[in-house]
Design an enzyme around this catalytic site. Structure first.
Site, PDB file in Angstrom:
ATOM      1  N   CYS A   5       0.829  -1.195   0.000  1.00  0.00           N
ATOM      2  CA  CYS A   5       0.000   0.000   0.000  1.00  0.00           C
ATOM      3  C   CYS A   5       0.868   1.251   0.000  1.00  0.00           C
ATOM      4  CB  CYS A   5      -0.885   0.012   1.226  1.00  0.00           C
ATOM      5  SG  CYS A   5      -1.688  -1.554   1.556  1.00  0.00           S
ATOM      6  N   ARG A  54       2.510   0.702  -6.098  1.00  0.00           N
ATOM      7  CA  ARG A  54       2.764  -0.135  -4.927  1.00  0.00           C
ATOM      8  C   ARG A  54       1.557  -1.002  -4.556  1.00  0.00           C
ATOM      9  NH1 ARG A  54       6.829   1.622  -1.365  1.00  0.00           N
ATOM     10  NH2 ARG A  54       5.630   0.745   0.329  1.00  0.00           N
ATOM     11  N   TRP A 101      -3.774  -2.230  -1.132  1.00  0.00           N
ATOM     12  CA  TRP A 101      -3.650  -3.564  -1.732  1.00  0.00           C
ATOM     13  C   TRP A 101      -4.147  -4.511  -0.661  1.00  0.00           C
ATOM     14  CZ3 TRP A 101      -0.474  -8.089  -1.291  1.00  0.00           C
ATOM     15  CH2 TRP A 101      -0.355  -8.838  -2.457  1.00  0.00           C
ATOM     16  N   ASN A 117      -0.058   1.030   6.458  1.00  0.00           N
ATOM     17  CA  ASN A 117       0.554  -0.057   5.689  1.00  0.00           C
ATOM     18  C   ASN A 117       1.049  -1.085   6.689  1.00  0.00           C
ATOM     19  OD1 ASN A 117       0.218   1.497   3.457  1.00  0.00           O
ATOM     20  ND2 ASN A 117       2.398   1.919   3.131  1.00  0.00           N
ATOM     21  N   GLY A 118       0.943  -2.361   6.330  1.00  0.00           N
ATOM     22  CA  GLY A 118       1.433  -3.408   7.227  1.00  0.00           C
ATOM     23  C   GLY A 118       0.279  -4.254   7.714  1.00  0.00           C
ATOM     24  N   GLU A 150      13.845 -16.845 -14.448  1.00  0.00           N
ATOM     25  CA  GLU A 150      13.425 -15.453 -14.431  1.00  0.00           C
ATOM     26  C   GLU A 150      12.538 -15.148 -15.651  1.00  0.00           C
ATOM     27  OE1 GLU A 150      12.845 -13.004 -12.801  1.00  0.00           O
ATOM     28  OE2 GLU A 150      12.688 -11.462 -14.332  1.00  0.00           O
ATOM     29  N   LYS A 207       8.775 -13.631 -15.456  1.00  0.00           N
ATOM     30  CA  LYS A 207       8.352 -12.369 -16.094  1.00  0.00           C
ATOM     31  C   LYS A 207       7.152 -12.624 -16.987  1.00  0.00           C
ATOM     32  CE  LYS A 207       9.791  -9.977 -14.559  1.00  0.00           C
ATOM     33  NZ  LYS A 207      10.783  -9.760 -13.579  1.00  0.00           N
ATOM     34  N   GLU A 213       3.954 -13.264 -14.913  1.00  0.00           N
ATOM     35  CA  GLU A 213       3.495 -12.086 -14.166  1.00  0.00           C
ATOM     36  C   GLU A 213       2.642 -11.146 -15.004  1.00  0.00           C
ATOM     37  OE1 GLU A 213       6.448 -10.510 -10.764  1.00  0.00           O
ATOM     38  OE2 GLU A 213       7.338 -10.566 -12.745  1.00  0.00           O
ATOM     39  N   HIS A 254      13.051 -36.379 -17.750  1.00  0.00           N
ATOM     40  CA  HIS A 254      12.663 -37.048 -16.502  1.00  0.00           C
ATOM     41  C   HIS A 254      11.210 -36.747 -16.117  1.00  0.00           C
ATOM     42  CE1 HIS A 254      16.727 -38.404 -15.929  1.00  0.00           C
ATOM     43  NE2 HIS A 254      17.178 -37.174 -16.058  1.00  0.00           N
ATOM     44  N   LYS A 265       4.389  -3.762  -6.167  1.00  0.00           N
ATOM     45  CA  LYS A 265       5.805  -3.551  -6.415  1.00  0.00           C
ATOM     46  C   LYS A 265       6.667  -3.898  -5.216  1.00  0.00           C
ATOM     47  CE  LYS A 265       9.265  -2.199  -8.864  1.00  0.00           C
ATOM     48  NZ  LYS A 265       9.696  -3.199  -9.852  1.00  0.00           N
TER      49      LYS A 265
HETATM   50  C1  F6R Z   1       9.251  -9.819 -10.346  1.00  0.00           C
HETATM   51  C2  F6R Z   1       9.228  -9.085  -9.141  1.00  0.00           C
HETATM   52  C3  F6R Z   1       9.188  -9.787  -7.806  1.00  0.00           C
HETATM   53  C4  F6R Z   1      10.287  -9.183  -6.949  1.00  0.00           C
HETATM   54  C5  F6R Z   1      10.203  -9.680  -5.508  1.00  0.00           C
HETATM   55  C6  F6R Z   1      11.317  -9.093  -4.651  1.00  0.00           C
HETATM   56  O1  F6R Z   1       9.150  -9.026 -11.483  1.00  0.00           O
HETATM   57  O2  F6R Z   1       9.265  -7.919  -9.209  1.00  0.00           O
HETATM   58  O3  F6R Z   1       9.321 -11.176  -7.865  1.00  0.00           O
HETATM   59  O4  F6R Z   1      11.511  -9.498  -7.530  1.00  0.00           O
HETATM   60  O5  F6R Z   1       8.968  -9.364  -4.962  1.00  0.00           O
HETATM   61  O6  F6R Z   1      11.247  -7.718  -4.628  1.00  0.00           O
HETATM   62  P1  F6R Z   1      12.474  -6.826  -4.182  1.00  0.00           P
HETATM   63  O7  F6R Z   1      13.553  -6.990  -5.211  1.00  0.00           O
HETATM   64  O8  F6R Z   1      11.958  -5.438  -4.102  1.00  0.00           O
HETATM   65  O9  F6R Z   1      12.929  -7.360  -2.856  1.00  0.00           O
END
Ligand code: F6R
Length: 609
Positions: free
Chosen positions: A2, A27, A74, A100-101, A483, A487, A490, A506, A604
């Protein structure tokens, strides 16, 4: 997660709050709201489900008031709804709280408040704070002490901002586990969960630490602890400009951030390459060479994509320093009572520097006497400050929820760390110089890959129709595949799964058919023949292929979409092999018409556990 904003000063608060919320929207964003204190003890509260623009449309133009707080939410406790949106009011509306939290003992407190006859109007944990503060105002002289009395009853994590119609000259804020900054202006003050909400107004900020509160007025602030001791704080200057938060002609922040990589990587390397010693200059580690040499093992901790890059980083460290290294999700590590070894270097990696699981892992290691350095993007963030030293990634702000440039910077950060570790172990000067030359070549080579965007875009669009996909790679290529799958899923909402190429036969090969395409990472290394064999096995079963490879690799009669990236040093190749996977995901999501910068259900910065 949030986002919080607050304003107190001579200007009208509502437009400033709405603009700040817009900047924080990345966020978290299922609902939003503001509370503005008006004349004679009044308060105007507007809350809406959906985006900030829906809230902005609902806020009456004549909303007058020079003090206010706002929030983008959020959902954690309670579905996204107007009643659950913040600010959360006390029963009489006098107290308004944004938070937040997560309050851990919310259920217990709700039951107690209900037993006392208070009507709970939402499903949130935040609402209890509003009621507790309102209750405390009956016995306390000031809003500050009422907030202290309320917080003494809660356990959990929070960043809160509180206003009270009875004392409209202040905002009281508190922090425990979720970030909070105060922005210092000219006879006006701001509060926010993230400096991006403040940069349009001020670059002078004060970070609160866990366990600290502040009373913010139009002309200043006072910071103090939960034990009521005053703490002196000096503002620092943030190097973030409004321009960095604009789209600058791109349709999406993800696209902009992918294209920033050549210049951002160049900036990151500036001053860190030590030609004389064939090593990396990493003063931020705050470590003597002898100390660095003493580490017998490296353990990398991060979450999600940061963990996958951590895997790539661990391989780089083993390659260059010949020190055993591995990566583990911080979210798992912290819960399994890990054995902490004094001769292990722990590395926490995080874009936001606020990921709760990673932060708690750092604290757990430190509690047990371990040494942790951070690879962190956001300067002054919680993880950066908690670590014993580190390497700032200097990727600049990343707005798109799907991380791209920050991950590339993490990988480059690991290369620098591996080089420095290698040069105090057995890596020769010549090999150090070879890696330095490879690092210097990266910005130009990334630009070369991006210049061929249309080839990658076509391949990405062809993948958009698949319900499910595989991404495969071997050894150094496997973290790239992980990765890439992350991506893709997501932002396209397609099921994408990564496997080591060696594992296909396997089990997963059973799923291959014309409807399940595979993206194969096939660098020109000593495993190229094996990787090509795996690709042929997929084709033989009717599977479609996209191959990310190097110029020298002959695919022969293998039918595939080919994406070619320039060769670097084999240890650094994974960094370049990842770049096209960002564009593959981007263009597939674009073809599907998805909301690329704000994927559903994700935020984010994951500041809750
Ligand atoms: C993927 C993504 C998430 C972050 C993860 C860690 O695109 O953004 O998987 O990598 O939530 O976030 P940070 O790097 O901010 O600790």
């Amino acid at each position: 997660m949030c986002g919080i904003v607050g304003y107190i000063g001579a200007q009208q608060a509502a437009p400033i709050l709405l603009e700040g919320l817009g900047r924080l929207e990345y966020r978290g964003y299922d609902s939003a709201g503001i509370a503005v204190l008006g004349a004679r003890g009044t308060v105007k509260v507007v809350r809406r489900v959906g985006r900030v623009h829906a809230l902005a449309a609902a806020v009456p133009a004549k909303t007058a008031g020079r003090v206010g707080i706002g929030h983008t939410r959020w959902a954690t406790h309670g579905a996204p709804s107007e009643a659950n949106a913040h600010p959360q009011p006390s029963a009489d509306g006098r107290i308004q709280v944004v938070h937040n939290g997560i309050i851990d003992n919310a259920a217990e407190l709700r039951a107690r408040l209900a037993a006392e006859g208070i009507d709970l109007a939402s499903d949130t944990d935040t609402e209890v704070l509003a009621h507790l503060i309102a209750g405390a105002t009956r016995t306390q002289d000031t809003l500050e002490t009422a907030v202290l009395a309320a917080l003494a009853q809660v356990t959990g994590t929070y960043a809160i901002a509180v206003v009270d119609t009875a004392t409209p000259d202040r905002i009281v804020v508190a922090r425990n586990g979720s970030p909070l900054v105060i922005g210092v202006g000219e006879r006006e003050m701001f509060v926010a969960s993230d400096v991006s909400a403040l940069v349009r107004h001020t670059s002078s900020v004060v970070h609160l630490e866990d366990g600290e509160l502040a009373s913010v007025t139009a002309t200043g602030f006072r910071t103090f602890t939960r034990e009521r001791d005053d703490v002196a704080k000096t503002p620092t200057t943030v190097e973030l400009t409004v321009e960095e938060l604009e789209l600058a002609g791109h349709d999406h922040f993800m696209h902009k951030e992918i294209h920033e990589q050549p210049s951002s990587v160049e900036r990151m390397l500036g001053g860190r390459l030590d030609d004389r010693f064939g090593s990396a200059r990493l003063d931020g580690l705050r470590m003597e060479l002898r100390e660095l040499r003493g580490f017998r093992r490296v353990k990398v901790l991060g979450c999600g994509s940061a963990y996958y890059v951590g895997q790539l980083g661990a391989t780089l460290i083993e390659d260059l320093a010949r020190v055993p290294a591995d990566a583990e999700p911080a979210s798992e590590f912290r819960y399994r009572n890990p054995v902490i070894e004094p001769d292990t270097l722990y590395v926490a990696v995080s874009q936001s520097g606020e990921t709760a699981d990673t932060l708690f892992a750092v604290r757990e290691i430190q509690r047990k006497g371990g040494r942790v350095v951070g690879l962190v993007n956001v300067v002054g963030s919680s993880i950066a400050r908690q670590c014993d030293g580190g390497i700032y990634l200097h990727a600049g702000p990343e707005v798109s929820v799907a991380s791209t440039k920050a991950l590339t910077h993490m990988a480059v950060g690991f290369a620098l760390l591996a080089l420095a570790l290698g040069r105090v172990h057995d890596l020769s000067h010549a090999d150090g110089a070879r890696i330095l030359a490879g690092l210097q070549a990266l910005p130009g080579q990334i630009a070369e890959i991006l210049a061929d965007e249309e080839t990658i875009a076509q391949a990405g669009r062809r993948l958009a129709d698949a319900r499910s996909l595989f991404f495969i790679g071997r050894v150094r290529g496997y973290p790239v595949a992980r990765e890439a799958a992350q991506k893709f899923k997501e932002i396209t909402y397609r099921h994408a799964e990564a496997y080591p190429s060696s594992e296909l036969k396997h089990g997963p090969l059973a799923l291959i058919d014309a409807d399940l395409p595979t993206v194969a990472v096939i660098p020109d290394d000593d495993l190229v023949e094996r990787n090509l064999a795996a690709a042929h096995e997929i084709r033989a079963r009717g599977g479609r292929l996209t191959v990310i490879t190097h110029p020298g690799v002959d695919l022969g009669d293998l039918e595939a979409d080919r994406i070619t990236v320039p060769r670097n040093e084999r240890e650094l190749d994974p960094i370049l092999l990842t770049i096209p996977t960002q564009l593959l995901a981007y263009h597939a999501a674009r073809a599907l018409g998805e909301d690329i910068d704000r994927p559903r259900n994700l935020a984010k910065s994951v500041t809750v556990e």
